[in-house]
Design a protein around this motif. Structure first.
Motif, PDB file in Angstrom:
ATOM      1  N   MET A  58      53.247  40.464  51.684  1.00 52.14           N
ATOM      2  CA  MET A  58      52.098  39.823  51.018  1.00 52.14           C
ATOM      3  C   MET A  58      50.784  40.592  51.090  1.00 52.14           C
ATOM      4  N   ASN A  59      50.528  41.266  52.201  1.00 53.36           N
ATOM      5  CA  ASN A  59      49.249  41.984  52.294  1.00 53.36           C
ATOM      6  C   ASN A  59      49.379  43.467  51.957  1.00 53.36           C
ATOM      7  N   LYS A  60      50.539  43.844  51.394  1.00 50.70           N
ATOM      8  CA  LYS A  60      50.750  45.259  51.057  1.00 50.70           C
ATOM      9  C   LYS A  60      51.089  45.418  49.584  1.00 50.70           C
ATOM     10  N   LEU A  61      50.570  44.552  48.752  1.00 52.72           N
ATOM     11  CA  LEU A  61      50.905  44.614  47.325  1.00 52.72           C
ATOM     12  C   LEU A  61      50.295  45.860  46.685  1.00 52.72           C
ATOM     13  N   HIS A  62      50.995  46.369  45.680  1.00 54.45           N
ATOM     14  CA  HIS A  62      50.539  47.578  44.988  1.00 54.45           C
ATOM     15  C   HIS A  62      50.164  47.286  43.550  1.00 54.45           C
ATOM     16  N   VAL A  93      45.843  54.373  45.865  1.00 56.76           N
ATOM     17  CA  VAL A  93      45.070  53.656  44.844  1.00 56.76           C
ATOM     18  C   VAL A  93      45.043  52.161  45.173  1.00 56.76           C
ATOM     19  N   SER A  94      46.185  51.638  45.598  1.00 57.65           N
ATOM     20  CA  SER A  94      46.263  50.206  45.908  1.00 57.65           C
ATOM     21  C   SER A  94      45.366  49.857  47.095  1.00 57.65           C
ATOM     22  N   ALA A  95      45.363  50.731  48.104  1.00 58.39           N
ATOM     23  CA  ALA A  95      44.513  50.490  49.273  1.00 58.39           C
ATOM     24  C   ALA A  95      43.049  50.498  48.853  1.00 58.39           C
ATOM     25  N   PRO A 107      39.418  37.560  49.475  1.00 57.78           N
ATOM     26  CA  PRO A 107      40.213  37.683  50.699  1.00 57.78           C
ATOM     27  C   PRO A 107      41.575  38.347  50.489  1.00 57.78           C
ATOM     28  N   PRO A 108      42.178  38.860  51.574  1.00 58.84           N
ATOM     29  CA  PRO A 108      43.559  39.339  51.477  1.00 58.84           C
ATOM     30  C   PRO A 108      44.486  38.174  51.131  1.00 58.84           C
ATOM     31  N   VAL A 109      45.695  38.498  50.664  1.00 61.02           N
ATOM     32  CA  VAL A 109      46.591  37.461  50.140  1.00 61.02           C
ATOM     33  C   VAL A 109      46.843  36.329  51.138  1.00 61.02           C
TER      34      VAL A 109
END
Lengths: 167, 102
Positions: A58-62, A93-95, A107-109
């Motif tokens: 969930m917190n590593k979506l691209h 890019v996602s980061a 906020p993060p997911v």
């Protein structure tokens, strides 16, 4: 002429079927916005959208760096698809996108889901997609209300002033 | 336009938000709250103070920000101002309606 009566939006169901950062956030922002307005809100995550409520992902979506014509280099130059395919580019890019969102107080997911449920919004996972991806309820965020079927989903959508939005 | 709230003539916009934050008093807050169906407690006033300070400092109000205010968490905030908390809280606090989407 008959006067048309205005029916306010009372309930909204958002369906999220993709794991791209922007698709998931579109659903989350719209859901949270509805909760803030006092609208009864539900989000149904299905297919790849399950990534957004799976603890591990969930917190590593691209965001896609290939096949995404909206992608630009910093400064606005076109982003070559070949470059987007190089190892590490998509993660980088996602980061960067996540960082920019954090600066806007988005906020993060995991925290976003908590905000939505804090206001009474409900999060659901699609049973069929769960079976397909071999996921169990334990793999999902604690904010997930239940794993449900499509039939159960539609049962929740009764009443005038209800809208279903597929993001 | 002007509106008589708690016995005082204050200037408000068409949605009932005070256009001059300095005209705000606790009595006005209580009167607007009553219109919104909210009965103000000490916790409400604590939050109103936080909201007014934030706005006075030119900061953006978000539910996330209020949830991290140390006054209430997001869930308690929804509990204090049921329905549309950010809209109600700003109206009662005598500050402009927030323009934030989150």
């Amino acid at each position: 002429m008959e006067k048309e009566e205005k029916v306010p939006l009372k309930k909204i169901l958002l369906i999220c079927s993709k794991a791209n950062l922007e698709d998931v956030y579109a659903a989350l922002v719209m859901a949270n916005g509805a909760v803030m307005e006092g609208i009864e809100t539900k989000i149904f995550f299905t297919f790849f959208g399950l990534d957004a409520i799976t603890k591990k992902t969930m917190n590593k979506l691209h965001t896609a760096t290939t096949g995404n014509p909206g992608m630009r280099m910093p400064g606005g130059l076109p982003f070559p698809t070949l470059l987007g395919g190089l190892p590490g580019i998509e993660a980088g890019v996602s980061a960067m996108m996540r960082k920019q969102m954090e600066e806007l107080d988005i906020p993060p997911v995991d925290e976003f889901l908590e905000l939505i449920t804090a206001g009474g919004g409900q999060i659901y996972a699609c049973k069929l997609a769960m079976d397909m991806f071999k996921l169990s309820k334990e793999d999902l965020s604690d904010e997930v209300e239940a794993v449900i079927t499509v039939g159960e989903l539609y049962e929740m959508c009764d009443g005038a002033g209800t809208q279903i939005v597929f993001t | 336009m002007d509106k008589l709230i708690a016995g005082v003539n204050v200037s408000v916009n068409e949605e009932g938000y005070l256009t001059d934050s300095s005209q705000w008093t606790k009595e006005i807050a209580a009167a607007i709250a009553a219109e919104e169906g909210v009965e103000l407690t000490d916790k409400h006033y604590e939050l109103i103070e936080f909201v007014r300070n934030k706005v006075a400092n030119g900061e953006t109000l978000t539910i996330r920000g209020i949830g991290k205010s140390g006054v209430v968490n997001a869930k308690e905030f929804y509990g204090l101002f049921p329905g549309a908390p950010l809209k109600k809280a700003t109206k009662i606090s005598g500050v402009p309606k927030p323009t934030s989407c989150i």
